[in-house]
Each structure stands twice: as structure tokens, then as C-alpha cells.
Design an enzyme around this catalytic site. Sequence first.
Site, mmCIF file in Angstrom:
data_model
loop_
_atom_site.group_PDB
_atom_site.id
_atom_site.type_symbol
_atom_site.label_atom_id
_atom_site.label_comp_id
_atom_site.label_asym_id
_atom_site.label_seq_id
_atom_site.Cartn_x
_atom_site.Cartn_y
_atom_site.Cartn_z
ATOM 1 N N TRP A 40 0.866 -1.189 0.000
ATOM 2 C CA TRP A 40 0.000 0.000 0.000
ATOM 3 C C TRP A 40 0.895 1.229 0.000
ATOM 4 O O TRP A 40 1.648 1.453 0.966
ATOM 5 C CB TRP A 40 -0.864 -0.044 1.256
ATOM 6 C CG TRP A 40 -1.702 1.144 1.637
ATOM 7 C CD1 TRP A 40 -1.497 1.967 2.719
ATOM 8 C CD2 TRP A 40 -2.918 1.604 1.031
ATOM 9 N NE1 TRP A 40 -2.502 2.899 2.808
ATOM 10 C CE2 TRP A 40 -3.395 2.698 1.781
ATOM 11 C CE3 TRP A 40 -3.654 1.190 -0.090
ATOM 12 C CZ2 TRP A 40 -4.566 3.387 1.460
ATOM 13 C CZ3 TRP A 40 -4.821 1.878 -0.413
ATOM 14 C CH2 TRP A 40 -5.255 2.955 0.354
ATOM 15 N N ASP A 54 -1.238 14.831 6.075
ATOM 16 C CA ASP A 54 -1.959 14.051 5.054
ATOM 17 C C ASP A 54 -3.261 14.788 4.740
ATOM 18 O O ASP A 54 -4.334 14.406 5.214
ATOM 19 C CB ASP A 54 -2.222 12.642 5.621
ATOM 20 C CG ASP A 54 -2.936 11.744 4.633
ATOM 21 O OD1 ASP A 54 -2.968 12.080 3.434
ATOM 22 O OD2 ASP A 54 -3.474 10.705 5.071
ATOM 23 N N ARG A 155 -13.436 3.797 -2.263
ATOM 24 C CA ARG A 155 -13.386 3.824 -0.795
ATOM 25 C C ARG A 155 -14.544 4.655 -0.249
ATOM 26 O O ARG A 155 -14.656 5.834 -0.571
ATOM 27 C CB ARG A 155 -12.030 4.377 -0.377
ATOM 28 C CG ARG A 155 -11.929 4.770 1.075
ATOM 29 C CD ARG A 155 -10.471 4.944 1.414
ATOM 30 N NE ARG A 155 -10.245 5.774 2.560
ATOM 31 C CZ ARG A 155 -9.037 6.121 3.009
ATOM 32 N NH1 ARG A 155 -7.955 5.684 2.375
ATOM 33 N NH2 ARG A 155 -8.900 6.887 4.055
ATOM 34 N N HIS A 186 -14.183 2.082 5.120
ATOM 35 C CA HIS A 186 -13.256 2.550 6.144
ATOM 36 C C HIS A 186 -14.014 2.930 7.415
ATOM 37 O O HIS A 186 -15.161 3.384 7.356
ATOM 38 C CB HIS A 186 -12.445 3.737 5.631
ATOM 39 C CG HIS A 186 -11.140 3.922 6.339
ATOM 40 N ND1 HIS A 186 -10.569 2.943 7.130
ATOM 41 C CD2 HIS A 186 -10.273 4.975 6.391
ATOM 42 C CE1 HIS A 186 -9.430 3.391 7.623
ATOM 43 N NE2 HIS A 186 -9.222 4.610 7.202
HETATM 44 C C1 SPV Z 1 -3.551 5.920 4.377
HETATM 45 O O1 SPV Z 1 -2.824 5.051 4.866
HETATM 46 O O2 SPV Z 1 -3.110 6.928 3.846
HETATM 47 C C2 SPV Z 1 -5.012 5.782 4.406
HETATM 48 C C3 SPV Z 1 -5.642 5.042 5.500
HETATM 49 O O3 SPV Z 1 -5.660 6.355 3.565
HETATM 50 S S1 SPV Z 1 -6.028 6.195 6.750
HETATM 51 O O4 SPV Z 1 -4.783 6.731 7.266
HETATM 52 O O5 SPV Z 1 -6.752 5.455 7.783
HETATM 53 O O6 SPV Z 1 -6.867 7.252 6.189
HETATM 54 MG MG MG Z 2 -4.670 7.922 2.670
#
Ligand code: SPV
Ligand code: MG
Length: 290
Positions: A40, A54, A155, A186
Site C-alpha cells: 500500500w 496528510d 473507498r 473505512h
Molecule cells: C492511508 O494510509 O493513507 C489511508 C488510511 O488512507 S487512513 O490513514 O486510515 O486514512
Molecule cells: Mg490515505
Amino acid sequence: MSKSAKLRELFERPGIIRIAGAHNALAAKLAERGGFEGVWAGSLGISASYVLPDASIVSMSQYLEAARQIDEAISIPVVSDCDTGYGNANNVIYMVRMFETAGIAAVSMEDKKFPKDNSLLEGGRQQLAPIEEFQGKIRAAKDTQKSEDFVVIARVEALIAGWGQDEALKRAYAYVDAGADAILIHSKKNTPDEVVEFIKHFKNRRPVVLVPTTYPIITIKELEELEVKMVIYANQTLRAAVGAMEDTLEEIRRSGCTLPIEDQIVPVKYIFELQGTLEMKEKEGKYLVS
Ligand code: SPV
Ligand code: MG
């Protein structure tokens, strides 16, 4: 065989696909050596490796370059976390062209508005895009891909946004109708109950993908019993690495030399091995004039 064909094969054979998160090529190499079926290339890990939030701040081309490096280092397929598709359906078209050409086996897109916040962020903005808008992105992705094998994961963020099970199911069905190859449901709850309930009601069977970060108690056996097709351990390697690096730095400062940590850190020889130094030396013997 292409990486997307490999991933399709994994989807078609019985059993669950175990995917490990990797924020860079070295972590991906360790995931491959650790026996995972895929990697991933997640937005959390890659943005963290830039030391940026993020939150759609790192650009598509930066994510693409990170995914390309990850893919280049391993022979197992890469699932790229493409956030919201970096904009509208026009952005998705370009994104699929670029990621597929780079050899990425699958992309995952989430049904939030751009720019997004990480799904696990307390107090984060979790605004959902209208269903029809996200269906358009899925159709755009599916119409753009060149190989039939390329996988598009839709998602569903309805549970993350607190919109409830009915909305999550409605969205999952709508995304299946639009052509999604798999549904990632999720959740940020600290028990699996919410995703288990979703799976029990989700009848129009497309493969289900889970990211059990906040409900780590769920076992691989339970996931298999629920007929989950793919599990993504999205950020555990990153979190392990951060902790290990901090412990090491603290110990060096504390003891004033590196001797006490020598037996806790891997030998340099192991780094050489991971880098393919032996293979390089073999090639030298073949091609270099001494
Ligand atoms: C990521 O690993 O960037 C994901 C999962 O999208 S989460 O961090 O739970 O959003
Ligand atoms: Mg992500």
C-alpha cells in the site's frame, strides 16, 4: 506478467490478500521479504515521509514518484492510495493514465471532497462528495485504464464522516454500479462492529477491502471468515520505524556512544544486502574491465 494481472490473479484465487503499507521503497522491500502479497503506497505514510500533513498538500506527481520508486523496488503489486483522485474527474483521468503507465496495479479513491483530511484525524474535515460526482470519477477511471487488469478500488468514507450504515451501503452499491472493482469500507471505530455490520448487509458482492488501523484486534482468521478479500496494514511499518529511530537516537545521546545499541540495530551488512549490493558485485564481475 504485469503487476495488475498478478493482483487480478490474487483477487480471483481463494483467500485473503495481505497488503502492507510502505512509505518508501525500502519499507516496500521489507514487506515483500516479509511475505505480504502487495504493498500500500499510502497517503499518510508518503506525506509523513515528506514531514507534511496528510491533507492533499503533497501533490499528485510527488505521490506518483513515491509510488514509482516503491514499485520499482519490488516484484509484488502496488496499490496506490490516490486520495480523492486529486480533484475532479478530469484529474482522475490524468491520474489513472500516469499511475497505470508507471506500473501501479491498483488505485484507491475515496469519496471525500478535495482537499481531504486524513480519515483518522480527530476533528478532521470529513466532507463527503455527492454520490453522482464520485460515480463520475469511478467511470472516468474505468474508461481511462488501458489494461482490463488494472484495479480501481472505491473507498466509502460514510462511516468515517458519521453518516451511518444506510448511507455507507447506498454509496457502496452506487460505486459498484459505476464500475468499481472493489469496495474499501473505512472506519475509525476502535472495534470491528461497524465494518462487520456493513459487510453483513452488503449483498451485491464485490470484493471488500478493510484497513483495520483503529480496530487492531481483528485477526486474519476473522477477516477470512467475514470473506474480506483484502486487508491493508496501512501504517504499522511507519509507526514501528519512527519508534525504533527515536529509541536509537535517545540511547546514543544518553550513553554518549553507539555501543549499547549495536545489538539492537541491524548490521550494515544487512543494509548492503537489502540494497542489492551482492547482485551489483556479480554484475561487476561480468561487465567491468578490471
Ligand atoms: C492511508 O494510509 O493513507 C489511508 C488510511 O488512507 S487512513 O490513514 O486510515 O486514512
Ligand atoms: Mg490515505
